[in-house]
Design a protein around this motif. Structure first.
Motif, short mmCIF file in Angstrom:
data_model
loop_
_atom_site.label_atom_id
_atom_site.label_comp_id
_atom_site.label_asym_id
_atom_site.label_seq_id
_atom_site.Cartn_x
_atom_site.Cartn_y
_atom_site.Cartn_z
N ARG A 197 55.19 16.36 -5.32
CA ARG A 197 56.45 16.14 -6.04
C ARG A 197 57.27 15.03 -5.38
N ARG A 198 57.31 15.03 -4.06
CA ARG A 198 58.04 13.98 -3.34
C ARG A 198 57.43 12.62 -3.65
N LEU A 199 56.11 12.54 -3.61
CA LEU A 199 55.43 11.28 -3.93
C LEU A 199 55.72 10.86 -5.37
N ALA A 251 51.23 1.06 -1.03
CA ALA A 251 50.81 2.33 -0.41
C ALA A 251 51.54 2.55 0.90
N ALA A 252 51.71 1.51 1.67
CA ALA A 252 52.40 1.63 2.96
C ALA A 252 53.87 2.00 2.76
N PRO A 281 51.34 9.90 6.45
CA PRO A 281 50.38 8.85 6.81
C PRO A 281 49.94 8.11 5.53
N ARG A 282 49.72 6.82 5.65
CA ARG A 282 49.37 6.00 4.49
C ARG A 282 48.15 6.54 3.75
N ALA A 283 47.11 6.91 4.48
CA ALA A 283 45.88 7.40 3.85
C ALA A 283 46.15 8.68 3.06
N ALA A 337 49.06 9.68 1.71
CA ALA A 337 49.85 9.38 0.52
C ALA A 337 48.97 8.76 -0.57
N TRP A 338 48.15 7.78 -0.19
CA TRP A 338 47.31 7.12 -1.17
C TRP A 338 46.26 8.05 -1.75
N ARG A 339 45.68 8.92 -0.92
CA ARG A 339 44.68 9.89 -1.40
C ARG A 339 45.31 10.83 -2.44
N ARG A 340 46.53 11.27 -2.18
CA ARG A 340 47.21 12.17 -3.12
C ARG A 340 47.53 11.44 -4.44
N ILE A 341 47.99 10.20 -4.35
CA ILE A 341 48.26 9.41 -5.56
C ILE A 341 46.97 9.24 -6.37
#
Length: 152
Positions: free
Chosen positions: A8-10, A22-23, A32-34, A36-40
């Motif tokens: 939800r935050r993302l 992504a960063a 962590p960047r990885a 966040a990007w994995r969840r997106i």
């Protein structure tokens, strides 16, 4: 798909500015960047995030009139809905088509440069659409609230 508070935050951050890298997204979400990007990517794959689009201010491009048309169809014809919708999709000035249950069957959103242009569109393109039983025209006076963001 189940989403948690981190998702939800993302999504809130992504909704507010889909151009974040992504960063930047990871930094703003304090992840962590990885991660966040994995969840997106997971939410994109699941169809929660369906894409990005440009929001264009049609007024700045010379369109001054917006009209919502609430249309009731003559449903005595076998394929009235399908025939009407196919024809309505072909009208370039129709920017939105919605179908409903109830007295109103369809709502079309129409953009025009001015009232003369709207009158041309209405007479030449809208009134010639098949299976119309009744039309109510609602002219936009002002946008009080337009927000595509979900309350996440």
């Amino acid at each position: 798909m189940q989403i948690d508070d981190i998702d939800r935050r993302l999504l809130r951050l992504y909704q507010s500015d889909p151009t974040l890298s992504a960063a930047e997204l990871a930094e703003a979400a304090r992840l962590p960047r990885a991660t966040a990007w994995r969840r997106i990517e997971r939410m994109e794959a699941a169809g929660v995030i369906t894409g990005l689009e440009a929001v264009i201010d049609w007024r700045r491009l010379g369109f001054a009139v917006e009209v919502a048309l609430r249309i009731t169809l003559d449903k005595t014809e076998r394929n009235a809905f399908d025939t009407f919708l196919a024809a309505a999709r072909g009208v370039p000035e129709v920017t939105e088509i919605q179908t409903f249950l109830g007295r109103v069957d369809v709502r079309l959103n129409v953009l025009a440069r001015d009232m003369g242009h709207y009158q041309e569109i209405y007479r030449a393109r809208i009134l010639t659409l098949p299976h119309i039983a009744d039309i109510e025209q609602l002219m936009l006076i002002s946008d009080v609230k337009t927000d595509e963001a979900l309350p996440l």
